[in-house]
Design a protein around this motif. Structure first.
Motif, PDB file in Angstrom:
ATOM      1  N   ASP A  94      -2.083   1.737  11.161  1.00 15.67           N
ATOM      2  CA  ASP A  94      -2.367   1.479   9.745  1.00 15.67           C
ATOM      3  C   ASP A  94      -3.630   0.611   9.642  1.00 15.67           C
ATOM      4  O   ASP A  94      -3.572  -0.586   9.849  1.00 15.67           O
ATOM      5  N   GLU A 128      -7.209  -6.181   3.747  1.00 15.62           N
ATOM      6  CA  GLU A 128      -6.679  -5.057   2.946  1.00 15.62           C
ATOM      7  C   GLU A 128      -5.200  -5.261   2.651  1.00 15.62           C
ATOM      8  O   GLU A 128      -4.727  -4.977   1.544  1.00 15.62           O
ATOM      9  N   GLU A 129      -4.437  -5.744   3.616  1.00 11.82           N
ATOM     10  CA  GLU A 129      -2.987  -5.820   3.414  1.00 11.82           C
ATOM     11  C   GLU A 129      -2.558  -6.967   2.511  1.00 11.82           C
ATOM     12  O   GLU A 129      -1.454  -6.971   1.972  1.00 11.82           O
ATOM     13  N   GLN A 197       1.462   7.590   5.676  1.00 17.18           N
ATOM     14  CA  GLN A 197       2.594   6.641   5.625  1.00 17.18           C
ATOM     15  C   GLN A 197       3.745   7.361   4.916  1.00 17.18           C
ATOM     16  O   GLN A 197       4.083   7.084   3.781  1.00 17.18           O
ATOM     17  N   HIS A 377       4.114   0.225   8.507  1.00 21.88           N
ATOM     18  CA  HIS A 377       4.427  -1.201   8.262  1.00 21.88           C
ATOM     19  C   HIS A 377       5.594  -1.630   9.138  1.00 21.88           C
ATOM     20  O   HIS A 377       6.456  -2.408   8.722  1.00 21.88           O
TER      21      HIS A 377
END
Ligand code: HGY
Ligand code: MN
Ligand code: MN
Length: 405
Positions: A94, A128-129, A197, A377
């Motif tokens: 990711d 980004e997260e 995802q 995730h």
């Protein structure tokens, strides 16, 4: 343009330098939070890989990295990349798959003797997260003016460290944060490759897909006040236990998601003092809601807040993104040519920097690489090497076409 042979790609040398950075020995997941040593090590890895390809690397005022093939000042740049930061115990693909694939795509095009007519930039967008400071896509939102610099600087991590202080410690001046319209104007197209995802490509038996859009989604904070007290001596009638409304909130989120055919998650809580033998003094829950349209998302949040009995304070909001048809169609054609397989168009509930740039009016699109289990995730996130090679082939073909003039 002769299609790339999918076998032309070997990602192992790229993965080898990155795979060990920020990896938890006990979970195998990654903890690469913005502006932490792991993030800085990832940035060093990227700079070294870019330098090895004679790509001129720059860090923009918001901490995003740009590795240029061609004239950085030229217009109509084709931008491809993703992020290297992770969620706590995130998987290895990711974000990194998009960066590794972009570097590999440059190698492939050079092997094919392609000289792009437009500048090509391989990018790493910062934070980004939002795993440390709570807001998603900080680097791309700042770049595009979708996040106020003062608000960004004041964002605080669980240890009370502000984003400004974290950037300063990392050697980046937080006073420089802000919109970068001149840089934005030089972007002609954005292509972000990302592991899917979800399992749609697995169910369709397709190695590569194209994003049709991103669901609107938001992050909300709910604070519950209570009275700290002894777990062993405080009568039930005398308690003000914040865990009770918090528990109601978690169940209300699931019920509202089901009722509105949306997705709602309470994946993070903060309980103080967080002691086994103490009734908490206060508790906080963070709510993540995603839905087919904004009305649905707002309805879920409204229902949850009503059940919680406290306001749901919005911390991060991402409007619905419909990727530019022109890019989407071109990506599908490139992927089909490169892989010999149709590339289905898929919506996603996951946010991405490409979505932030699309919302800022840049022609943008995404390539998805099959994720056999759909898990993301989480440490189990995985993509097969052959599908990763197909992703690179598709990306290389897309870049060749988009940068051809
Ligand atoms: O949470 C998301 O949608 C993305 O992984 N940042
Ligand atoms: Mn993610
Ligand atoms: Mn991502």
């Amino acid at each position: 343009v002769t299609p790339v042979q999918v076998t032309d790609v070997d990602l192992a040398p790229l993965w080898s330098g990155l795979a060990g950075i920020g990896r938890s020995p006990d979970t195998g997941g990654y903890r690469r939070f913005a502006w932490t040593p792991a993030d800085l090590d990832c940035r060093e890895w990227f700079r070294a890989e870019a330098a090895a390809r004679q790509l001129a690397v720059e860090t923009d005022r918001n901490g995003n990295l740009w590795a240029w093939w061609g004239d950085p000042q030229g217009g109509g740049a084709v931008v491809t990349g993703s992020h290297l930061d992770s969620v706590p115990d995130g998987g290895g693909y990711d974000g990194p798959l998009g960066v590794v694939s972009a570097l590999a795509a440059v190698d492939v095009l050079r092997r094919r003797g392609v000289t792009p007519a437009r500048p090509v930039a391989v990018t790493v967008f910062a934070d980004e997260e939002g795993a440390r400071f709570g807001v998603a896509c900080v680097g791309s939102r700042l770049l595009t003016g979708q996040l106020e610099p003062d608000r960004a600087r004041a964002l605080t991590d669980p240890d009370g460290v502000t984003l400004a202080e974290a950037m300063r410690r990392a050697g980046h001046d937080p006073q420089a944060l802000g919109p970068d319209p001149e840089r934005l104007s030089r972007i002609g197209a954005v292509v972000e490759l990302h592991i899917e995802q979800g399992r749609a490509l697995a169910d369709l038996d397709a190695p590569v897909g194209v994003a049709s859009g991103i669901w609107p989604h938001g992050r909300f904070r709910l604070d519950f006040a209570g009275t700290a007290n002894h777990a062993g001596t405080t009568r039930l009638a005398d308690r003000e236990d914040p865990m009770l409304p918090l528990a109601v909130t978690v169940l209300a989120a699931r019920a509202a998601a089901k009722r509105h055919e949306a997705l709602a998650t309470v994946g993070r809580v903060d309980v103080r003092p967080n002691a086994t033998n103490a009734v908490p003094g206060r508790a906080t829950a963070w709510l993540d809601v995603r839905g087919h349209n904004e009305r649905i998302v707002r309805a879920v949040v409204r229902d949850v807040a009503a059940a919680a009995g406290v306001p749901a304070a919005e911390e991060s909001w991402t409007p619905e993104v419909n990727f530019d048809g022109s890019i989407g169609g071109r990506l599908r054609g490139a992927a089909a040519e490169a892989t010999g397989a149709d590339a289905p168009a898929l919506p996603t509930g996951a946010g991405h920097d490409a979505g932030i740039l699309a919302a800022a009016g840049r022609p943008a699109g995404m390539l998805f690489v099959r994720n056999p289990t759909g898990v993301s995730h989480a440490p189990a996130e995985h993509a097969e090497p052959a599908d990763c090679r197909a992703g690179v082939a598709a990306l290389a073909e897309a870049l060749a076409r988009l940068a051809s003039g």
